[in-house]
Motif scaffolding. Structure first.
Motif, PDB file in Angstrom:
ATOM      1  N   GLY A  19     -69.666  47.963  18.557  1.00  0.00           N
ATOM      2  CA  GLY A  19     -70.786  47.151  19.025  1.00  0.00           C
ATOM      3  C   GLY A  19     -70.767  45.754  18.439  1.00  0.00           C
ATOM      4  N   PHE A  20     -70.345  45.642  17.186  1.00  0.00           N
ATOM      5  CA  PHE A  20     -70.227  44.323  16.556  1.00  0.00           C
ATOM      6  C   PHE A  20     -69.220  43.461  17.306  1.00  0.00           C
ATOM      7  N   PHE A  21     -68.048  44.038  17.588  1.00  0.00           N
ATOM      8  CA  PHE A  21     -67.036  43.284  18.322  1.00  0.00           C
ATOM      9  C   PHE A  21     -67.461  43.020  19.763  1.00  0.00           C
ATOM     10  N   ALA A  22     -68.152  43.972  20.373  1.00  0.00           N
ATOM     11  CA  ALA A  22     -68.638  43.768  21.740  1.00  0.00           C
ATOM     12  C   ALA A  22     -69.658  42.637  21.782  1.00  0.00           C
ATOM     13  N   THR A  23     -70.495  42.524  20.765  1.00  0.00           N
ATOM     14  CA  THR A  23     -71.475  41.446  20.709  1.00  0.00           C
ATOM     15  C   THR A  23     -70.786  40.091  20.628  1.00  0.00           C
ATOM     16  N   ILE A  24     -69.761  40.007  19.800  1.00  0.00           N
ATOM     17  CA  ILE A  24     -69.034  38.743  19.675  1.00  0.00           C
ATOM     18  C   ILE A  24     -68.339  38.375  20.984  1.00  0.00           C
ATOM     19  N   ILE A  25     -67.660  39.352  21.587  1.00  0.00           N
ATOM     20  CA  ILE A  25     -66.925  39.082  22.823  1.00  0.00           C
ATOM     21  C   ILE A  25     -67.879  38.757  23.970  1.00  0.00           C
ATOM     22  N   GLY A  27     -70.914  37.594  23.729  1.00  0.00           N
ATOM     23  CA  GLY A  27     -71.527  36.297  23.448  1.00  0.00           C
ATOM     24  C   GLY A  27     -70.608  35.152  23.830  1.00  0.00           C
ATOM     25  N   PHE A  28     -69.335  35.293  23.512  1.00  0.00           N
ATOM     26  CA  PHE A  28     -68.367  34.262  23.880  1.00  0.00           C
ATOM     27  C   PHE A  28     -68.246  34.148  25.393  1.00  0.00           C
ATOM     28  N   CYS A  31     -71.367  32.614  26.937  1.00  0.00           N
ATOM     29  CA  CYS A  31     -71.438  31.176  26.672  1.00  0.00           C
ATOM     30  C   CYS A  31     -70.469  30.416  27.570  1.00  0.00           C
ATOM     31  N   CYS A  32     -69.253  30.894  27.680  1.00  0.00           N
ATOM     32  CA  CYS A  32     -68.245  30.202  28.495  1.00  0.00           C
ATOM     33  C   CYS A  32     -68.533  30.304  29.983  1.00  0.00           C
ATOM     34  N   ALA A  33     -69.097  31.428  30.421  1.00  0.00           N
ATOM     35  CA  ALA A  33     -69.382  31.623  31.845  1.00  0.00           C
ATOM     36  C   ALA A  33     -70.767  31.107  32.216  1.00  0.00           C
ATOM     37  N   ASN A  34     -71.497  30.605  31.214  1.00  0.00           N
ATOM     38  CA  ASN A  34     -72.836  30.059  31.421  1.00  0.00           C
ATOM     39  C   ASN A  34     -73.780  31.099  32.049  1.00  0.00           C
ATOM     40  N   LEU A  35     -73.739  32.312  31.494  1.00  0.00           N
ATOM     41  CA  LEU A  35     -74.604  33.386  31.957  1.00  0.00           C
ATOM     42  C   LEU A  35     -75.947  33.318  31.241  1.00  0.00           C
ATOM     43  N   SER A  36     -76.960  33.867  31.861  1.00  0.00           N
ATOM     44  CA  SER A  36     -78.279  33.864  31.243  1.00  0.00           C
ATOM     45  C   SER A  36     -78.348  34.893  30.117  1.00  0.00           C
ATOM     46  N   SER A  37     -79.359  34.754  29.291  1.00  0.00           N
ATOM     47  CA  SER A  37     -79.516  35.688  28.174  1.00  0.00           C
ATOM     48  C   SER A  37     -79.890  37.084  28.666  1.00  0.00           C
ATOM     49  N   ILE A  38     -80.491  37.173  29.839  1.00  0.00           N
ATOM     50  CA  ILE A  38     -80.861  38.481  30.392  1.00  0.00           C
ATOM     51  C   ILE A  38     -79.600  39.306  30.673  1.00  0.00           C
ATOM     52  N   VAL A  39     -78.584  38.666  31.215  1.00  0.00           N
ATOM     53  CA  VAL A  39     -77.324  39.361  31.491  1.00  0.00           C
ATOM     54  C   VAL A  39     -76.675  39.799  30.181  1.00  0.00           C
ATOM     55  N   PHE A  40     -76.708  38.937  29.175  1.00  0.00           N
ATOM     56  CA  PHE A  40     -76.120  39.245  27.875  1.00  0.00           C
ATOM     57  C   PHE A  40     -76.815  40.440  27.242  1.00  0.00           C
ATOM     58  N   TYR A  41     -78.140  40.419  27.194  1.00  0.00           N
ATOM     59  CA  TYR A  41     -78.875  41.514  26.569  1.00  0.00           C
ATOM     60  C   TYR A  41     -78.774  42.804  27.379  1.00  0.00           C
TER      61      TYR A  41
END
Length: 66
Positions: A19-25, A27-28, A31-41
């Protein structure tokens, strides 16, 4: 009881590291794809649910074996 606790700790620890590595990947990528925080969470919640489900299944299978 000791076997159950050991299996739970092992599996949750493993999924915690993943999960730690998944969060980093994620998040990257977000950020690069300019996705919203809703998609990230949402992706992180889906990953957590998969991890918890896999833990329950593995512990249940491991406790049935002798």
């Amino acid at each position: 009881m000791n076997k159950i606790v050991t299996l739970i700790c092992y599996n949750l620890g493993l999924w915690g590291i993943l999960g730690f590595f998944a969060t980093i990947i994620l998040g990257f990528l977000a950020c690069c794809a300019n996705l919203s925080s809703i998609v990230f969470y949402t992706a992180l919640i889906v990953f957590a649910v998969i991890g918890l489900t896999a833990t329950v299944i593995c512990v249940a299978r491991g406790c049935k074996k002798h």
